[in-house]
Design a protein around this motif. Structure first.
Motif, PDB file in Angstrom:
ATOM      1  N   MET B   1       3.689  12.719  11.576  1.00  0.00           N
ATOM      2  CA  MET B   1       3.537  11.427  10.884  1.00  0.00           C
ATOM      3  C   MET B   1       3.536  11.618   9.380  1.00  0.00           C
ATOM      4  O   MET B   1       2.781  10.996   8.658  1.00  0.00           O
ATOM      5  CB  MET B   1       2.231  10.752  11.327  1.00  0.00           C
ATOM      6  CG  MET B   1       2.369  10.042  12.654  1.00  0.00           C
ATOM      7  SD  MET B   1       2.998   8.368  12.507  1.00  0.00           S
ATOM      8  CE  MET B   1       1.461   7.455  12.240  1.00  0.00           C
ATOM      9  N   ARG B   5       7.892   5.751   6.562  1.00  0.00           N
ATOM     10  CA  ARG B   5       8.756   4.632   6.935  1.00  0.00           C
ATOM     11  C   ARG B   5       8.346   3.884   8.213  1.00  0.00           C
ATOM     12  O   ARG B   5       8.506   2.674   8.273  1.00  0.00           O
ATOM     13  CB  ARG B   5      10.205   5.101   7.029  1.00  0.00           C
ATOM     14  CG  ARG B   5      10.818   5.353   5.661  1.00  0.00           C
ATOM     15  CD  ARG B   5      12.271   5.649   5.766  1.00  0.00           C
ATOM     16  NE  ARG B   5      12.496   6.718   6.741  1.00  0.00           N
ATOM     17  CZ  ARG B   5      13.682   7.003   7.256  1.00  0.00           C
ATOM     18  NH1 ARG B   5      14.732   6.325   6.881  1.00  0.00           N
ATOM     19  NH2 ARG B   5      13.824   7.987   8.120  1.00  0.00           N
ATOM     20  N   PRO B   6       7.821   4.592   9.223  1.00  0.00           N
ATOM     21  CA  PRO B   6       7.405   3.818  10.403  1.00  0.00           C
ATOM     22  C   PRO B   6       6.456   2.690  10.033  1.00  0.00           C
ATOM     23  O   PRO B   6       6.488   1.621  10.640  1.00  0.00           O
ATOM     24  CB  PRO B   6       6.704   4.859  11.273  1.00  0.00           C
ATOM     25  CG  PRO B   6       7.258   6.153  10.862  1.00  0.00           C
ATOM     26  CD  PRO B   6       7.640   6.029   9.421  1.00  0.00           C
ATOM     27  N   ILE B   8       6.453   0.719   7.579  1.00  0.00           N
ATOM     28  CA  ILE B   8       7.103  -0.509   7.099  1.00  0.00           C
ATOM     29  C   ILE B   8       7.303  -1.457   8.280  1.00  0.00           C
ATOM     30  O   ILE B   8       7.140  -2.669   8.174  1.00  0.00           O
ATOM     31  CB  ILE B   8       8.466  -0.199   6.445  1.00  0.00           C
ATOM     32  CG1 ILE B   8       8.274   0.751   5.281  1.00  0.00           C
ATOM     33  CG2 ILE B   8       9.169  -1.475   5.994  1.00  0.00           C
ATOM     34  CD1 ILE B   8       9.579   1.305   4.729  1.00  0.00           C
ATOM     35  N   LEU B   9       7.659  -0.883   9.433  1.00  0.00           N
ATOM     36  CA  LEU B   9       7.907  -1.706  10.608  1.00  0.00           C
ATOM     37  C   LEU B   9       6.624  -2.054  11.356  1.00  0.00           C
ATOM     38  O   LEU B   9       6.474  -3.155  11.877  1.00  0.00           O
ATOM     39  CB  LEU B   9       8.869  -0.968  11.554  1.00  0.00           C
ATOM     40  CG  LEU B   9      10.291  -0.784  11.039  1.00  0.00           C
ATOM     41  CD1 LEU B   9      11.066   0.167  11.930  1.00  0.00           C
ATOM     42  CD2 LEU B   9      11.012  -2.116  10.965  1.00  0.00           C
ATOM     43  N   LEU B  10       5.693  -1.095  11.414  1.00  0.00           N
ATOM     44  CA  LEU B  10       4.504  -1.301  12.234  1.00  0.00           C
ATOM     45  C   LEU B  10       3.443  -2.126  11.525  1.00  0.00           C
ATOM     46  O   LEU B  10       2.694  -2.875  12.155  1.00  0.00           O
ATOM     47  CB  LEU B  10       3.901   0.054  12.621  1.00  0.00           C
ATOM     48  CG  LEU B  10       4.757   0.939  13.521  1.00  0.00           C
ATOM     49  CD1 LEU B  10       4.142   2.323  13.661  1.00  0.00           C
ATOM     50  CD2 LEU B  10       4.899   0.295  14.890  1.00  0.00           C
ATOM     51  N   PRO B  12       3.202  -4.855   9.478  1.00  0.00           N
ATOM     52  CA  PRO B  12       2.964  -6.314   9.453  1.00  0.00           C
ATOM     53  C   PRO B  12       2.139  -6.801  10.640  1.00  0.00           C
ATOM     54  O   PRO B  12       1.143  -7.510  10.460  1.00  0.00           O
ATOM     55  CB  PRO B  12       4.378  -6.896   9.489  1.00  0.00           C
ATOM     56  CG  PRO B  12       5.241  -5.844   8.915  1.00  0.00           C
ATOM     57  CD  PRO B  12       4.621  -4.536   9.313  1.00  0.00           C
ATOM     58  N   LEU B  13       2.507  -6.375  11.854  1.00  0.00           N
ATOM     59  CA  LEU B  13       1.782  -6.837  13.028  1.00  0.00           C
ATOM     60  C   LEU B  13       0.347  -6.312  13.023  1.00  0.00           C
ATOM     61  O   LEU B  13      -0.607  -7.045  13.289  1.00  0.00           O
ATOM     62  CB  LEU B  13       2.499  -6.387  14.311  1.00  0.00           C
ATOM     63  CG  LEU B  13       1.833  -6.852  15.620  1.00  0.00           C
ATOM     64  CD1 LEU B  13       2.880  -7.288  16.615  1.00  0.00           C
ATOM     65  CD2 LEU B  13       0.962  -5.777  16.244  1.00  0.00           C
ATOM     66  N   LEU B  14       0.203  -5.025  12.691  1.00  0.00           N
ATOM     67  CA  LEU B  14      -1.147  -4.437  12.732  1.00  0.00           C
ATOM     68  C   LEU B  14      -2.053  -5.094  11.702  1.00  0.00           C
ATOM     69  O   LEU B  14      -3.215  -5.400  11.980  1.00  0.00           O
ATOM     70  CB  LEU B  14      -1.065  -2.927  12.503  1.00  0.00           C
ATOM     71  CG  LEU B  14      -0.354  -2.163  13.625  1.00  0.00           C
ATOM     72  CD1 LEU B  14      -0.169  -0.698  13.243  1.00  0.00           C
ATOM     73  CD2 LEU B  14      -1.136  -2.277  14.929  1.00  0.00           C
ATOM     74  N   PHE B  16      -1.685  -8.120  10.449  1.00  0.00           N
ATOM     75  CA  PHE B  16      -1.940  -9.502  10.854  1.00  0.00           C
ATOM     76  C   PHE B  16      -3.030  -9.564  11.925  1.00  0.00           C
ATOM     77  O   PHE B  16      -3.987 -10.338  11.812  1.00  0.00           O
ATOM     78  CB  PHE B  16      -0.645 -10.141  11.377  1.00  0.00           C
ATOM     79  CG  PHE B  16      -0.838 -11.531  11.917  1.00  0.00           C
ATOM     80  CD1 PHE B  16      -1.161 -12.584  11.071  1.00  0.00           C
ATOM     81  CD2 PHE B  16      -0.709 -11.788  13.271  1.00  0.00           C
ATOM     82  CE1 PHE B  16      -1.359 -13.861  11.572  1.00  0.00           C
ATOM     83  CE2 PHE B  16      -0.904 -13.059  13.780  1.00  0.00           C
ATOM     84  CZ  PHE B  16      -1.230 -14.099  12.926  1.00  0.00           C
ATOM     85  N   LEU B  17      -2.907  -8.709  12.950  1.00  0.00           N
ATOM     86  CA  LEU B  17      -3.907  -8.749  14.010  1.00  0.00           C
ATOM     87  C   LEU B  17      -5.279  -8.295  13.514  1.00  0.00           C
ATOM     88  O   LEU B  17      -6.301  -8.827  13.946  1.00  0.00           O
ATOM     89  CB  LEU B  17      -3.480  -7.883  15.196  1.00  0.00           C
ATOM     90  CG  LEU B  17      -2.658  -8.560  16.284  1.00  0.00           C
ATOM     91  CD1 LEU B  17      -2.559  -7.655  17.495  1.00  0.00           C
ATOM     92  CD2 LEU B  17      -3.247  -9.908  16.685  1.00  0.00           C
ATOM     93  N   LEU B  19      -6.502  -8.721  10.475  1.00  0.00           N
ATOM     94  CA  LEU B  19      -7.093  -9.783   9.662  1.00  0.00           C
ATOM     95  C   LEU B  19      -7.432 -11.022  10.490  1.00  0.00           C
ATOM     96  O   LEU B  19      -8.459 -11.663  10.261  1.00  0.00           O
ATOM     97  CB  LEU B  19      -6.121 -10.189   8.545  1.00  0.00           C
ATOM     98  CG  LEU B  19      -6.088  -9.255   7.350  1.00  0.00           C
ATOM     99  CD1 LEU B  19      -5.000  -9.686   6.378  1.00  0.00           C
ATOM    100  CD2 LEU B  19      -7.446  -9.254   6.657  1.00  0.00           C
ATOM    101  N   TYR B  21      -7.674 -11.266  13.906  1.00  0.00           N
ATOM    102  CA  TYR B  21      -8.268 -11.140  15.243  1.00  0.00           C
ATOM    103  C   TYR B  21      -9.417 -10.138  15.297  1.00  0.00           C
ATOM    104  O   TYR B  21     -10.514 -10.470  15.728  1.00  0.00           O
ATOM    105  CB  TYR B  21      -7.184 -10.762  16.249  1.00  0.00           C
ATOM    106  CG  TYR B  21      -7.576 -11.022  17.680  1.00  0.00           C
ATOM    107  CD1 TYR B  21      -7.676 -12.320  18.169  1.00  0.00           C
ATOM    108  CD2 TYR B  21      -7.870  -9.969  18.539  1.00  0.00           C
ATOM    109  CE1 TYR B  21      -8.051 -12.563  19.485  1.00  0.00           C
ATOM    110  CE2 TYR B  21      -8.236 -10.206  19.857  1.00  0.00           C
ATOM    111  CZ  TYR B  21      -8.326 -11.508  20.324  1.00  0.00           C
ATOM    112  OH  TYR B  21      -8.694 -11.745  21.611  1.00  0.00           O
ATOM    113  N   MET B  22      -9.155  -8.900  14.820  1.00  0.00           N
ATOM    114  CA  MET B  22     -10.189  -7.880  15.012  1.00  0.00           C
ATOM    115  C   MET B  22     -11.355  -8.084  14.042  1.00  0.00           C
ATOM    116  O   MET B  22     -12.518  -7.999  14.439  1.00  0.00           O
ATOM    117  CB  MET B  22      -9.568  -6.502  14.877  1.00  0.00           C
ATOM    118  CG  MET B  22      -8.474  -6.342  15.923  1.00  0.00           C
ATOM    119  SD  MET B  22      -8.179  -4.708  16.506  1.00  0.00           S
ATOM    120  CE  MET B  22      -7.502  -3.916  15.113  1.00  0.00           C
TER     121      MET B  22
END
Lengths: 269, 272
Positions: B1, B5-6, B8-10, B12-14, B16-17, B19, B21-22
């Motif tokens: 790791m 670059r990963p 950049i893709l991962l 947004p969802l993480l 968002f969730l 902020l 939800y968790m």
């Protein structure tokens, strides 16, 4: 395959269960044509007044319109986030991929009422800072729905990614394609049906979402299910029967068409 | 790791969730130990108050009954769906999939239209002269169980049907060849071979039922309140946010434990 030849008892039981599954849906139909203002079986004269209510009553039109907007907003947002996330997992196979997937699927496995309370907390906290993305607003509902439908989008997009040939992406990378080129020119065109399916499924889920919506709306942002909920809790308004008949007809048409297509294809094979 | 670059893709969802939800769930846990005053009194109340305990017990009892009925009825439907003649399979599929795709509110309304005192069933029975006064079939525990079973059956059918599809034909043929009767082959060979599916279906239905809100609230009519509806009532009617939060946390823990059990059930190969 050995075909089953069920005995008499099993056949009778199965028919009864089949009736049990369909009867509550069918029983909505006569009620929707009652001329009375309360839930009743029409005696003699049938009336379309409850269908007319749906087109003439501002409350119903606004509920349907709000549900449509919320559905499009949240389905677009959730599908976009889920697509990027699934791509990230698929392309880079990060360590802890299982854990990350687990986080993404959290709102799907948590009990709806716990999610509802959590999102209620989230939106009343947001309301302290602004009035746009807040409790009982269009954007507030769309945000909460996005959380609830995200896991379904992740599942659908991941499933369609699993069918893509990895060597295509490797070839593009070997030829020096940038990350953006690989994503937008190579992989996305291959999973476009998965992405479209995810948009439609999440739209339907948002359109039907009620458990969370009850917690985060009161008088201004009244979606169609919220309107139905109010009618079902207090007095039973036959307008709900009319909208139910329409929704049942849509679903039944789609499911029967799908089954027919499968059956014909199987016979041909 | 080492690669950034990963993310950049991962990310947004993480983000968002986290902020949306968790972090808020942490806030709910916060409510459970701070409202109305700091301390664990909400948890103490949830685990000792007879009124709340009675809601827990009712929820468990209803869920157990619903699970047993749904799995039994689902088993028969799955059997026809997987092993029936083509026509039977198509008809069964429609009985499973049409209700499955119809919204929970519409289905609850359907039961009201069928079972309420002015509904179709009471109308028929009175018309036939079988009863004089309408039977009370909804807005009580009976209505809740009927509505929940109807909602849960498709969820029982999916794991059951997949277990039945995996049964090896040759074992059944062997049993018949050795002279076992059809009934005996079914009960002593087929049913045990689908036991994992039965367990999976039961756990799935139970987990779903325990946090289920809409159908019990409508068909129970406020008379047989279950856990999820109690949380709703404690937030919006009595306001008692601390207790609602504590009950939510307890519910979340209980369901996580059941889901862990379900996952173990689904991957028996990893057991050893």
């Amino acid at each position: 395959m050995i075909r089953l030849r069920p005995g008499l008892l099993a056949t009778i039981l199965a028919v009864l269960i089949g009736i049990f599954m369909l009867l509550p849906l069918l029983s909505v139909v006569p009620v929707s044509f009652t001329p009375k203002r309360f839930l009743s079986i029409p005696e003699g004269a049938l009336s379309l007044r409850h269908y007319r209510t749906l087109i003439e009553d501002r409350e119903w039109i606004e509920g349907i319109w709000l549900s449509l907007r919320v559905g499009v907003l949240s389905a677009t947002f959730a599908t976009a986030l889920a697509t990027f996330f699934s791509l990230g997992i698929w392309m880079f196979r990060p360590r802890f991929a299982g854990l990350l997937m687990g986080i993404a699927l959290l709102p799907m496995v948590a009990p709806p009422v716990v999610s509802a309370l959590t999102l209620y907390f989230f939106l009343i906290t947001l309301t302290k800072f602004n009035g746009v993305v807040a409790y009982d607003t269009l954007l507030g509902v769309a945000l909460a729905h996005s959380v609830m439908i995200l896991p379904f989008a992740v599942v659908l997009v991941s499933v369609s990614l699993a069918q893509v040939d990895r060597r295509m992406d490797l070839a593009a990378r070997a030829m020096g394609a940038s990350l953006a080129t690989r994503v937008f020119k190579v992989i996305l065109p291959n999973i476009k049906f998965g992405v479209i399916a995810s948009f439609f499924l999440t739209f339907v889920l948002s359109w039907e979402e009620i458990a969370v919506t009850i917690f985060i709306t009161s008088v201004d942002a009244v979606t169609l299910p919220r309107l139905m909920w109010q009618g079902l809790r207090d007095n039973i308004d036959p307008a709900i029967a009319a909208i139910s008949v329409i929704l049942i007809l849509i679903v039944a048409t789609v499911v029967i068409a799908r089954s027919a297509v499968t059956a014909i294809r199987n016979r041909g094979a | 790791m080492t690669n950034i670059r990963p993310m950049i893709l991962l990310a947004p969802l993480l983000m968002f969730l986290s902020l949306a939800y968790m972090l808020p769930f942490a806030g709910v846990i916060g409510w459970s130990v701070t409202i109305p005053e700091p301390g664990l009194q909400n948890y103490a109340a949830a685990l000792t108050d007879p009124l709340i305990l009675s809601v827990f017990w009712r929820t468990l009892r209803i869920c157990a009954v619903v699970t047993a009925i749904s799995v039994a009825m689902g088993y028969l439907l799955s059997l026809l769906w997987v092993r029936g003649t083509p026509l039977v399979r198509t008809l069964t599929e429609l009985c499973i999939l049409i209700p499955f795709w119809i919204s929970v509110l519409t289905r609850a309304f359907g039961w009201l239209a069928l079972l309420s005192s002015r509904g179709l069933l009471n109308g028929w029975l009175e018309g036939l002269g079988i009863i004089d006064d309408p039977l009370r079939l909804v807005r009580n525990e009976f209505g809740v169980i009927v509505g929940m079973v109807h909602f849960m059956i498709p969820f029982a059918v999916f794991p059951l049907a997949s277990a039945m599809r995996n049964v090896d034909e040759r074992v059944l043929l062997a049993a018949r060849g050795m002279g076992a009767s059809r009934t005996r082959t079914f009960w002593q060979v087929f049913v045990p071979m689908t036991a994992a599916g039965i367990m999976g279906a039961a756990l799935l239905v139970f987990v779903f039922a325990i946090g289920f809100f809409i159908t019990p609230a409508i068909l129970g009519g406020g008379r047989s309140v279950m856990v999820a509806e109690m949380i709703y009532l404690r937030i919006f009617q009595s306001p008692d946010w601390g207790l609602a939060a504590a009950v939510s946390v307890i519910l979340m823990v209980a369901i996580s434990a059941l889901l862990a059990l379900l996952l173990k059930q689904l991957s028996p190969k990893d057991a050893k």
